[in-house]
Design a protein around this motif. Sequence first.
Motif, PDB file in Angstrom:
ATOM      1  N   GLN A 109      24.124-108.704 -61.390  1.00 45.26           N
ATOM      2  CA  GLN A 109      23.542-107.470 -60.871  1.00 45.26           C
ATOM      3  C   GLN A 109      22.237-107.093 -61.557  1.00 45.26           C
ATOM      4  N   GLY A 115      19.355-107.865 -54.414  1.00 40.26           N
ATOM      5  CA  GLY A 115      20.593-107.500 -53.733  1.00 40.26           C
ATOM      6  C   GLY A 115      20.354-106.412 -52.697  1.00 40.26           C
ATOM      7  N   SER A 120      22.492-112.428 -51.816  1.00 44.40           N
ATOM      8  CA  SER A 120      23.699-112.591 -52.621  1.00 44.40           C
ATOM      9  C   SER A 120      23.284-113.005 -54.031  1.00 44.40           C
ATOM     10  N   ASP A 150      28.510-112.240 -56.833  1.00 45.77           N
ATOM     11  CA  ASP A 150      29.052-112.135 -55.484  1.00 45.77           C
ATOM     12  C   ASP A 150      29.793-113.425 -55.129  1.00 45.77           C
TER      13      ASP A 150
END
Length: 298
Positions: A109, A115, A120, A150
């Motif tokens: 992240q 994102g 992804s 992900d």
Amino acid sequence: MTDALTKRPLKLNLIGAGGVGTTLFRLFSGCEGVEVQDIHGRDPERLARALAFIGSGRGVGDLAAMRAADIWVLAVPDTRIGEVAGALAALSPPGPAVAVHCSGFMPAQEMAPLGALGWSLASAHPVMTFADPAAAAEGFAGTFVGMEGDADAVARVAPVLEAVGARTFPIRDGGKPLYHGAAVMANNLAVVLQAVAREAWAEAGVPAEIAAALNKGLLDATARNVDALGPQAALSGPAARGDWDVVTRQGNAVAAWHPDAAVAYRNLSLLARRLKQTGGTRQPVPEETPDDSKRDGR
């Protein structure tokens, strides 16, 4: 290996012409079903060396000049991952695609700006040293690679890594800091301890060539014993034997020579006593006292 929908080779872009990225892309360049496409680097000379080492791909000095790809690898320093992801996202590159970084500490992240575009995100951390990319590429087969992010990104990236010999494994969500801390203790800090040991042997009058041989012999035997017996059974020495008088006096001698090393010596001796008696390092042993914790800098 091909794109499941178009049946064409997967196109890979690399941002970062350092040891990790160039090693991986040298391996990818010989992988069937993968096309090494654009390699980005800010230093023209370093980029030229990276391209020569990888053996394929187009060198690019401007992010905006990079073409669309299926997988983008951000092999940049940890503190630049978010910055680079943001800069790339600001260009609104064609996508969505998969973005993967190679940090052992940062989560996938960290590339959140990508994102937000519908990409992804994954992280893939090879547990090996890349100080010598040629040696790393030669010995990469069998390397463990920790992955998180992900699910669809991990499922897309893992087969590419496995095709060049990686052994991928999952890291739980939120577990990256401890995961990487473990790698640092098992590798980087173990190297520091070897340096301290050599300095101590030198101070004790041991010739340098003998000290090097001692290091090697002890490291080799330790690795064999830990692998065969596990940490608790492999552990020996005064703390493991419960000879705390020796630990205390030896700690004082180390403190007189190298106060910082003495903190490590005393703390690790405390953990060694716990490990031998309980099988782990977190559970205090019955004879441990508050004075132990204070003395050991806890």
